[in-house]
Scaffold this motif. Structure first.
Motif, PDB file in Angstrom:
ATOM      1  N   ASP A 220     -86.192 -46.659  47.129  1.00  0.00           N
ATOM      2  CA  ASP A 220     -86.207 -48.168  49.157  1.00  0.00           C
ATOM      3  C   ASP A 220     -84.502 -47.599  48.979  1.00  0.00           C
ATOM      4  O   ASP A 220     -83.777 -48.631  48.895  1.00  0.00           O
ATOM      5  CB  ASP A 220     -85.937 -48.891  48.102  1.00  0.00           C
ATOM      6  CG  ASP A 220     -87.397 -49.909  47.795  1.00  0.00           C
ATOM      7  OD1 ASP A 220     -89.049 -48.601  47.791  1.00  0.00           O
ATOM      8  OD2 ASP A 220     -88.032 -50.613  47.127  1.00  0.00           O
TER       9      ASP A 220
ATOM     10  N   ILE B 293     -91.057 -45.563  49.474  1.00  0.00           N
ATOM     11  CA  ILE B 293     -90.680 -47.563  49.739  1.00  0.00           C
ATOM     12  C   ILE B 293     -91.946 -48.245  48.537  1.00  0.00           C
ATOM     13  O   ILE B 293     -92.964 -47.416  48.178  1.00  0.00           O
ATOM     14  CB  ILE B 293     -91.167 -47.543  51.058  1.00  0.00           C
ATOM     15  CG1 ILE B 293     -90.977 -46.822  51.741  1.00  0.00           C
ATOM     16  CG2 ILE B 293     -90.920 -48.802  51.610  1.00  0.00           C
ATOM     17  CD1 ILE B 293     -89.121 -46.523  51.965  1.00  0.00           C
TER      18      ILE B 293
ATOM     19  N   ASP C 270     -92.513 -53.838  52.703  1.00  0.00           N
ATOM     20  CA  ASP C 270     -91.756 -54.099  53.590  1.00  0.00           C
ATOM     21  C   ASP C 270     -90.492 -54.707  54.171  1.00  0.00           C
ATOM     22  O   ASP C 270     -90.022 -55.093  55.248  1.00  0.00           O
ATOM     23  CB  ASP C 270     -92.947 -53.667  55.165  1.00  0.00           C
ATOM     24  CG  ASP C 270     -93.440 -55.017  54.913  1.00  0.00           C
ATOM     25  OD1 ASP C 270     -93.214 -55.779  54.378  1.00  0.00           O
ATOM     26  OD2 ASP C 270     -94.426 -55.018  55.550  1.00  0.00           O
TER      27      ASP C 270
ATOM     28  N   HIS D 293     -85.790 -54.204  51.047  1.00  0.00           N
ATOM     29  CA  HIS D 293     -86.310 -52.808  50.413  1.00  0.00           C
ATOM     30  C   HIS D 293     -86.332 -51.233  51.902  1.00  0.00           C
ATOM     31  O   HIS D 293     -86.597 -50.123  51.690  1.00  0.00           O
ATOM     32  CB  HIS D 293     -87.116 -52.922  49.780  1.00  0.00           C
ATOM     33  CG  HIS D 293     -87.062 -53.273  49.073  1.00  0.00           C
ATOM     34  ND1 HIS D 293     -86.633 -53.251  47.767  1.00  0.00           N
ATOM     35  CD2 HIS D 293     -87.069 -55.258  48.485  1.00  0.00           C
ATOM     36  CE1 HIS D 293     -86.371 -54.330  46.807  1.00  0.00           C
ATOM     37  NE2 HIS D 293     -86.426 -55.580  47.688  1.00  0.00           N
ATOM     38  N   LEU D 294     -86.929 -51.327  53.036  1.00  0.00           N
ATOM     39  CA  LEU D 294     -86.858 -50.620  53.889  1.00  0.00           C
ATOM     40  C   LEU D 294     -85.477 -50.915  55.192  1.00  0.00           C
ATOM     41  O   LEU D 294     -86.248 -52.506  56.131  1.00  0.00           O
ATOM     42  CB  LEU D 294     -88.878 -51.658  55.020  1.00  0.00           C
ATOM     43  CG  LEU D 294     -88.504 -50.362  55.811  1.00  0.00           C
ATOM     44  CD1 LEU D 294     -89.133 -48.994  55.347  1.00  0.00           C
ATOM     45  CD2 LEU D 294     -90.789 -50.604  55.917  1.00  0.00           C
TER      46      LEU D 294
ATOM     47  N   ILE E   2     -83.573 -45.625  58.194  1.00  0.00           N
ATOM     48  CA  ILE E   2     -84.668 -44.961  58.014  1.00  0.00           C
ATOM     49  C   ILE E   2     -84.054 -43.960  59.065  1.00  0.00           C
ATOM     50  O   ILE E   2     -84.574 -42.462  59.365  1.00  0.00           O
ATOM     51  CB  ILE E   2     -85.630 -45.573  58.211  1.00  0.00           C
ATOM     52  CG1 ILE E   2     -86.326 -46.382  56.836  1.00  0.00           C
ATOM     53  CG2 ILE E   2     -86.996 -44.544  58.312  1.00  0.00           C
ATOM     54  CD1 ILE E   2     -86.631 -45.742  55.849  1.00  0.00           C
TER      55      ILE E   2
ATOM     56  N   VAL F 254     -95.217 -43.950  50.931  1.00  0.00           N
ATOM     57  CA  VAL F 254     -95.266 -46.069  50.377  1.00  0.00           C
ATOM     58  C   VAL F 254     -96.940 -46.241  50.829  1.00  0.00           C
ATOM     59  O   VAL F 254     -98.014 -45.934  50.567  1.00  0.00           O
ATOM     60  CB  VAL F 254     -95.123 -46.371  52.533  1.00  0.00           C
ATOM     61  CG1 VAL F 254     -93.681 -45.239  53.208  1.00  0.00           C
ATOM     62  CG2 VAL F 254     -95.735 -45.334  53.544  1.00  0.00           C
TER      63      VAL F 254
ATOM     64  N   VAL G 115     -97.977 -49.360  55.687  1.00  0.00           N
ATOM     65  CA  VAL G 115     -96.027 -49.599  56.186  1.00  0.00           C
ATOM     66  C   VAL G 115     -96.004 -48.310  56.603  1.00  0.00           C
ATOM     67  O   VAL G 115     -94.991 -48.566  57.910  1.00  0.00           O
ATOM     68  CB  VAL G 115     -95.572 -49.515  54.608  1.00  0.00           C
ATOM     69  CG1 VAL G 115     -94.163 -48.716  54.866  1.00  0.00           C
ATOM     70  CG2 VAL G 115     -95.751 -50.440  53.552  1.00  0.00           C
TER      71      VAL G 115
ATOM     72  N   HIS H 180     -94.783 -48.813  60.428  1.00  0.00           N
ATOM     73  CA  HIS H 180     -93.124 -49.401  60.954  1.00  0.00           C
ATOM     74  C   HIS H 180     -92.119 -48.285  61.116  1.00  0.00           C
ATOM     75  O   HIS H 180     -91.483 -47.913  61.849  1.00  0.00           O
ATOM     76  CB  HIS H 180     -92.843 -49.923  59.162  1.00  0.00           C
ATOM     77  CG  HIS H 180     -93.570 -51.283  59.051  1.00  0.00           C
ATOM     78  ND1 HIS H 180     -93.000 -52.884  60.415  1.00  0.00           N
ATOM     79  CD2 HIS H 180     -93.936 -51.980  58.356  1.00  0.00           C
ATOM     80  CE1 HIS H 180     -93.646 -53.229  59.642  1.00  0.00           C
ATOM     81  NE2 HIS H 180     -93.945 -53.350  58.787  1.00  0.00           N
ATOM     82  N   LEU H 181     -92.577 -46.702  60.156  1.00  0.00           N
ATOM     83  CA  LEU H 181     -91.513 -46.008  59.643  1.00  0.00           C
ATOM     84  C   LEU H 181     -92.186 -45.120  61.735  1.00  0.00           C
ATOM     85  O   LEU H 181     -91.183 -44.450  62.177  1.00  0.00           O
ATOM     86  CB  LEU H 181     -91.806 -44.551  58.655  1.00  0.00           C
ATOM     87  CG  LEU H 181     -91.874 -45.551  57.855  1.00  0.00           C
ATOM     88  CD1 LEU H 181     -92.229 -44.947  56.364  1.00  0.00           C
ATOM     89  CD2 LEU H 181     -90.529 -45.946  57.435  1.00  0.00           C
TER      90      LEU H 181
END
Length: 309
Positions: free
Chosen positions: A66, A103, A106, A110-111, A116, A128, A132, A135-136
């Protein structure tokens, strides 16, 4: 006026009035992380960075949990409550290559987008919970480097056995995506040590299920902070944190989810003070490292100073 509306108004008034003890009176001083973290090290070790972020060196691999390294856990950092320390225990360039980032969910604490983006080029794998990954990918992470998992998934990464395990929480980064992605805890089982990372969770029977299936654990990183009786279903009271540690059959507990940000109305030291007291009463071991202090797993002694006083 119904009870729910009344409670919301009461909570709003409390937040507006504030509590001067929800954050330190001056910026926290953090330990500087040593150079060459993890390089050539054979003994497993962990460094807590405040809140839930931690770096774990185990079996010759480096895992980052995280990684929220931003100034505020908010989509608008200039508005949200700022980090208790003026700086991090490291410069981003100082971090070693990361074998995997894990992770738990979200939420912004934490994210973190900024973290990132700065980390993505030195991470070999992002692991993850379900949902999730988008998002990345949106933030520039190569999709081939991401794997998603459901509760009770068991798998191996670079020789380390991992399991995505349940938590009682929720997810969402806007008004329209509540619970659109999964939240979880993580079991990390290496040759050298076995670690449980709770993520965020209310107390429940899932801890005993995890302990029965995967325990005992050499070390647990247990959520302890940002709680209130009104949202006890999603965040544990400190006494419940210690009980959850016992439920998963942990040997040493490090309380996390405190020491960096104000997300609730309790005094900023209340989580650790209550957890230390409960651990003593329940006859279990607790470690309280400073932010940035490296803990050697399976050592004869663990950090236990009351550095926050």
């Amino acid at each position: 006026m119904d009870t729910t509306t009344s409670e919301k108004l009461k909570l709003l008034v409390q937040f507006m009035k504030g509590n001067k003890m929800t954050r330190p009176s001056k910026a926290l001083v953090v330990e500087s992380m040593s150079e060459g973290y993890g390089a050539g090290q054979h003994q497993p070790k962990l460094t807590w960075f405040g809140h839930s972020a931690a770096l774990l060196a185990i079996d010759g691999k480096t895992l980052l949990l995280d990684p929220m390294f931003g100034k505020a856990p908010s989509p608008f950092p200039f508005i949200g409550g700022k980090r208790f320390s003026d700086k991090l225990p490291f410069e981003m360039e100082q971090l070693p290559m990361i074998d995997a980032v894990l992770i738990s969910h979200d939420h912004y604490d934490h994210l973190d987008y900024g973290s990132i983006v700065k980390l993505k080029d030195k991470v070999r794998r992002f692991i993850v919970p379900l949902g999730v990954a988008p998002h990345l990918v949106r933030w520039g992470v190569d999709p081939s480097l991401i794997e998603e998992h459901d509760w009770w998934d068991e798998f191996s990464y670079e020789g380390i056995q991992l399991a995505c395990t349940p938590a009682r929480h929720f997810s969402g980064r806007s008004l329209t995506d509540r619970d659109a992605t999964l939240w979880c805890s993580w079991v990390i089982h290496g040759r050298e040590a076995r670690i449980f990372f709770s993520g965020d969770s209310g107390y429940g029977p899932h801890f005993k299920e995890i302990g029965d299936k995967y325990g005992p654990f050499d070390l647990t990183l247990m959520e302890c902070g940002q709680y209130d009786e009104r949202w006890a279903a999603i965040h544990m009271m400190p006494e419940e944190t210690v009980q959850a540690h016992l439920d998963v059959r942990g040997k040493i507990m490090i309380p996390i989810h405190w020491g960096a940000f104000t997300l609730a109305m309790h005094d900023w030291t209340d989580p650790v003070e209550r957890a230390v007291k409960a651990a003593k009463e329940m006859k279990t071991r607790i470690s309280t490292p400073k932010i940035g202090e490296t803990v050697l797993l399976q050592a004869a002694e663990y950090p236990s100073s009351a550095w926050w006083r």
